[in-house]
Design an enzyme around this catalytic site. Structure first.
Site, PDB file in Angstrom:
ATOM      1  N   GLY A 138       4.615  21.917  -7.338  1.00 12.72           N
ATOM      2  CA  GLY A 138       5.019  20.972  -6.303  1.00 12.72           C
ATOM      3  C   GLY A 138       5.478  21.652  -5.037  1.00 12.72           C
ATOM      4  O   GLY A 138       4.896  22.647  -4.573  1.00 12.72           O
ATOM      5  N   CYS A 139       6.569  21.146  -4.471  1.00  6.63           N
ATOM      6  CA  CYS A 139       7.041  21.620  -3.173  1.00  6.63           C
ATOM      7  C   CYS A 139       7.439  23.094  -3.181  1.00  6.63           C
ATOM      8  O   CYS A 139       7.408  23.744  -2.137  1.00  6.63           O
ATOM      9  CB  CYS A 139       8.226  20.780  -2.712  1.00  6.63           C
ATOM     10  SG  CYS A 139       7.821  19.046  -2.414  1.00  6.63           S
ATOM     11  N   VAL A 140       7.810  23.625  -4.323  1.00  5.29           N
ATOM     12  CA  VAL A 140       8.252  25.019  -4.384  1.00  5.29           C
ATOM     13  C   VAL A 140       7.085  25.998  -4.298  1.00  5.29           C
ATOM     14  O   VAL A 140       7.293  27.197  -4.076  1.00  5.29           O
ATOM     15  CB  VAL A 140       9.061  25.273  -5.679  1.00  5.29           C
ATOM     16  CG1 VAL A 140       8.145  25.531  -6.872  1.00  5.29           C
ATOM     17  CG2 VAL A 140      10.046  26.426  -5.518  1.00  5.29           C
ATOM     18  N   ALA A 141       5.858  25.515  -4.441  1.00  6.39           N
ATOM     19  CA  ALA A 141       4.720  26.407  -4.609  1.00  6.39           C
ATOM     20  C   ALA A 141       4.375  27.231  -3.378  1.00  6.39           C
ATOM     21  O   ALA A 141       3.746  28.279  -3.494  1.00  6.39           O
ATOM     22  CB  ALA A 141       3.492  25.622  -5.065  1.00  6.39           C
TER      23      ALA A 141
END
Length: 354
Positions: A138-141
């Site tokens: 998700g956003c951490v990628a």
């Protein structure tokens, strides 16, 4: 150390003011119990002013289901990904055939063959290029992908590695879900892509004017938070999980984690000259600022990105890294931190040196 040679972000052509998107969602029935005022308030407090979407706004009401949305994801992700990757390689002065590793990340569609596989011939990558498609971060990628480029290049010091993120968040729209989480997501997320080109420490093409180096990375998974952020996947596709206590968790956990990471390198938050932070939303950004005791200006580029394009999931932090490199490059020799949060619940920090 790994050198960031180029970062390039691209956006779809369809640009809308926030109020236009609010009107469209209300027309689709996404106002809770028909209460338009709630939808208006959520969109106004998001601080988002404009967003780019993969499709013309009127098309979203006509999508027949997950299958059609995912077919469009594949088609459009290939187009945006090709633009981002070609431009990043050109900016870095790297030929496509020099690339040894390509990491692709997205959490807004599924493809097999994966998107980067479909781009190998179109972009001119070697048939033996190593490929790592990632789904689920998700956003951490964006930050995690940058860290994994670094891991690879530590063992391949003459190598070239690229990270490609394509997120078409609008295609995950759930028209029958009037939950607060879905309404908040509809107020925040936009579409976009970004690519990073990184060089190993012994690569012959490294230039003095290349970007910062990666000095260290830190991954952290927070136990007992698995339902705080992510997807439930059903017949209609991706239904968002977005816990209301996410900002409180950031305040409790993130500050100590980042301070410990910096302390391992004899640094404190006030030593950092560039905070490249993922724009999770206004409340999350305020929590990051509070827990790290940052001056208001530290996250200015993040707030600006949220206002201009919304939250682009994994691509956002890479757009903000590009903006840092082009609009506000730190002084040579000073440290920076790339910071993102994602499902798990987890955080990823990357220590840079300009």
């Amino acid at each position: 150390m790994t050198r960031i040679a180029a970062v390039h972000g691209v956006l779809p052509a369809h640009e809308y003011q926030q109020h236009e998107i609010t009107d469209a969602l209300a027309t689709m029935g996404l106002a809770p119990q028909g209460n338009r005022a709630v939808l208006d308030r959520l969109h106004a407090t998001s601080t988002v002013r404009t967003r780019r979407l993969a499709l013309p706004l009127e098309r979203y009401a006509t999508l027949s289901g997950f299958g059609q949305a995912n077919d469009l994801f594949i088609e459009l992700a290939v187009e945006l990904g090709e633009r981002a990757l070609k431009a990043a390689l050109e900016e870095a002065g790297v030929r496509p055939g020099e690339v040894d590793l390509v990491i692709f990340t997205s959490v807004t569609g599924i493809a097999a063959p994966s998107i980067e596989a479909r781009l190998v011939e179109r972009v001119g990558l070697r048939p033996d290029v190593k490929r790592v498609p990632i789904f689920g971060l998700g956003c951490v990628a964006g930050a995690a992908g940058l860290a994994r480029l670094h891991d690879f290049l530590l063992g391949q010091p003459r190598g070239v590695a690229v990270l490609l993120s394509v997120e078409l968040c609008s295609l995950t729209l759930q028209r029958a879900d009037a939950s607060t989480a879905n309404l908040v997501a509809g107020a925040l997320f936009g579409d976009g892509a970004a690519a990073v080109v990184a060089l190993g420490r012994e690569h012959p093409s490294r230039r003095p004017d290349d970007g910062p180096v990666v000095e260290a990375t830190r991954s952290r998974l927070y136990p007992g938070t698995g339902r705080l952020l992510g997807w439930d996947i059903g017949d209609t596709g991706f239904q968002i999980l977005l816990g209301s206590d996410l900002p409180d968790l950031v305040r409790r956990q993130l500050g100590d984690e980042v301070r410990a990471f910096l302390a391992d390198h004899d640094l404190k938050p006030q030593d950092v000259t560039a905070w490249v932070c993922h724009p999770g939303g206004p409340k999350v950004l305020e929590a990051v600022r509070d827990t790290l005791d940052l001056p208001a200006r530290a996250l200015e580029l993040t707030w600006r990105s949220l206002a201009e394009v919304g939250n682009l999931s994994s691509a956002s932090v890479l757009h903000i890294l590009r903006d840092t490199l082009t609009l506000r490059p730190p002084l040579a020799g000073t440290p920076g931190v790339v910071l993102a949060l994602g499902p798990g619940f987890c955080s990823e920090a990357v220590l840079l040196r300009w």
